[in-house]
Motif scaffolding. Structure first.
Motif, PDB file in Angstrom:
ATOM      1  N   LYS A  31       4.331 -11.674  -7.071  1.00 56.93           N
ATOM      2  CA  LYS A  31       4.405 -12.883  -6.235  1.00 56.93           C
ATOM      3  C   LYS A  31       3.526 -12.791  -4.997  1.00 56.93           C
ATOM      4  CE  LYS A  31       9.091 -14.009  -7.607  1.00 56.93           C
ATOM      5  NZ  LYS A  31      10.504 -13.927  -7.257  1.00 56.93           N
ATOM      6  N   THR A  32       3.510 -11.605  -4.371  1.00 59.71           N
ATOM      7  CA  THR A  32       2.877 -11.496  -3.053  1.00 59.71           C
ATOM      8  C   THR A  32       1.536 -10.759  -3.046  1.00 59.71           C
ATOM      9  OG1 THR A  32       3.953  -9.397  -2.496  1.00 59.71           O
ATOM     10  CG2 THR A  32       5.156 -11.442  -1.970  1.00 59.71           C
ATOM     11  N   GLY A  33       1.344  -9.824  -3.987  1.00 57.52           N
ATOM     12  CA  GLY A  33       0.141  -8.994  -3.952  1.00 57.52           C
ATOM     13  C   GLY A  33       0.180  -7.960  -2.844  1.00 57.52           C
ATOM     14  N   ASP A  34       1.325  -7.787  -2.199  1.00 57.67           N
ATOM     15  CA  ASP A  34       1.491  -6.851  -1.094  1.00 57.67           C
ATOM     16  C   ASP A  34       1.439  -5.412  -1.624  1.00 57.67           C
ATOM     17  OD1 ASP A  34       2.423  -5.244   1.007  1.00 57.67           O
ATOM     18  OD2 ASP A  34       3.776  -6.815   1.732  1.00 57.67           O
ATOM     19  N   ASN A  35       0.535  -4.618  -1.079  1.00 58.25           N
ATOM     20  CA  ASN A  35       0.330  -3.251  -1.557  1.00 58.25           C
ATOM     21  C   ASN A  35       1.535  -2.336  -1.374  1.00 58.25           C
ATOM     22  OD1 ASN A  35      -2.175  -3.603  -2.676  1.00 58.25           O
ATOM     23  ND2 ASN A  35      -3.261  -3.020  -0.810  1.00 58.25           N
ATOM     24  N   ARG A  36       2.421  -2.651  -0.454  1.00 57.63           N
ATOM     25  CA  ARG A  36       3.596  -1.784  -0.303  1.00 57.63           C
ATOM     26  C   ARG A  36       4.459  -1.838  -1.566  1.00 57.63           C
ATOM     27  NH1 ARG A  36       8.070  -4.949   3.193  1.00 57.63           N
ATOM     28  NH2 ARG A  36       7.211  -6.997   2.749  1.00 57.63           N
ATOM     29  N   TYR A  37       4.490  -2.994  -2.255  1.00 52.18           N
ATOM     30  CA  TYR A  37       5.235  -3.089  -3.505  1.00 52.18           C
ATOM     31  C   TYR A  37       4.524  -2.312  -4.611  1.00 52.18           C
ATOM     32  CZ  TYR A  37       7.980  -6.690  -1.201  1.00 52.18           C
ATOM     33  OH  TYR A  37       8.788  -7.366  -0.336  1.00 52.18           O
ATOM     34  N   LEU A  38       3.202  -2.335  -4.587  1.00 50.51           N
ATOM     35  CA  LEU A  38       2.440  -1.544  -5.557  1.00 50.51           C
ATOM     36  C   LEU A  38       2.702  -0.056  -5.332  1.00 50.51           C
ATOM     37  CD1 LEU A  38       0.387  -1.449  -7.870  1.00 50.51           C
ATOM     38  CD2 LEU A  38      -1.419  -1.441  -6.133  1.00 50.51           C
ATOM     39  N   ASN A  39       2.727   0.371  -4.076  1.00 52.14           N
ATOM     40  CA  ASN A  39       3.025   1.768  -3.764  1.00 52.14           C
ATOM     41  C   ASN A  39       4.419   2.158  -4.251  1.00 52.14           C
ATOM     42  OD1 ASN A  39       0.535   2.186  -2.569  1.00 52.14           O
ATOM     43  ND2 ASN A  39       1.271   1.646  -0.526  1.00 52.14           N
TER      44      ASN A  39
END
Length: 183
Positions: free
Chosen positions: A23-31
């Motif tokens: 949804k967000t593309g926020d890298n903290r979620y990828l991490n």
């Protein structure tokens, strides 16, 4: 934060990092995704290939997650979705290297081990690698804690095919490891 084994194997995290990343593309979620599933993904890939190729496919998988995040449906099991991406990349690489041959599910080993052969981890690894790709894959995914439904989704096969692959994988391992008698 420590998770219980049940949560680690079977439950969706309370906040689905993959859904949040999609949804967000926020890298903290990828991490968080990499921290949560990276070791499992590598373990799966190394049982299907070798260390170098497993590392390469892991990296390609995370790049694919970045590129294809919009395709993730939060109704899916995030771990199963990641493993399906990794599986497809691995098969593509095997095809490039002309190493991928999807053997018949009922293919038996050409050379059974001596009946006096005793079990050890090295023998098990050798027997596991002697399985056809599809049998080894189904068994490895089951050992990773995936349900039959998840294995079906990852491999895009039907449930009866997966059950057959698992049955033949167990039979072939018994034969290879010297367990010719039925339990």
């Amino acid at each position: 934060m420590l998770m219980s084994i049940k949560t680690w194997l079977f439950d969706k995290p309370s906040t689905d990092c993959l859904a949040q990343y999609a949804k967000t593309g926020d890298n903290r979620y990828l991490n968080q995704l990499v921290a949560q599933y990276g070791n499992d993904l590598y373990h799966y890939l190394v049982t299907q290939s070798d260390k170098d190729l497993a590392l390469d496919i892991c990296q390609q998988t995370w790049l694919k997650v970045i590129d294809k995040r919009d395709f993730y449906n939060d109704q899916n099991n995030p771990k199963a979705w990641l493993f399906r991406l990794a599986r497809n990349l691995l098969i593509d690489e095997f095809r490039k290297q002309q190493k991928f041959v999807e053997l018949e599910d009922n293919q038996l080993f050409a050379e059974p081990q001596d009946a006096s052969y005793h079990y050890d981890y090295e023998a098990f690894d050798k027997a596991l690698m002697a399985l056809s790709f599809v049998q080894r894959e189904a068994l490895t995914l089951q050992q990773e804690g995936f349900s039959l439904e998840d294995i079906v989704a990852i491999t895009q096969s039907n449930p009866e095919t997966i059950k057959t692959r698992l049955r033949y994988a167990r039979q072939n391992l018994k034969q290879q490891l010297g367990g010719h008698h039925e339990a």
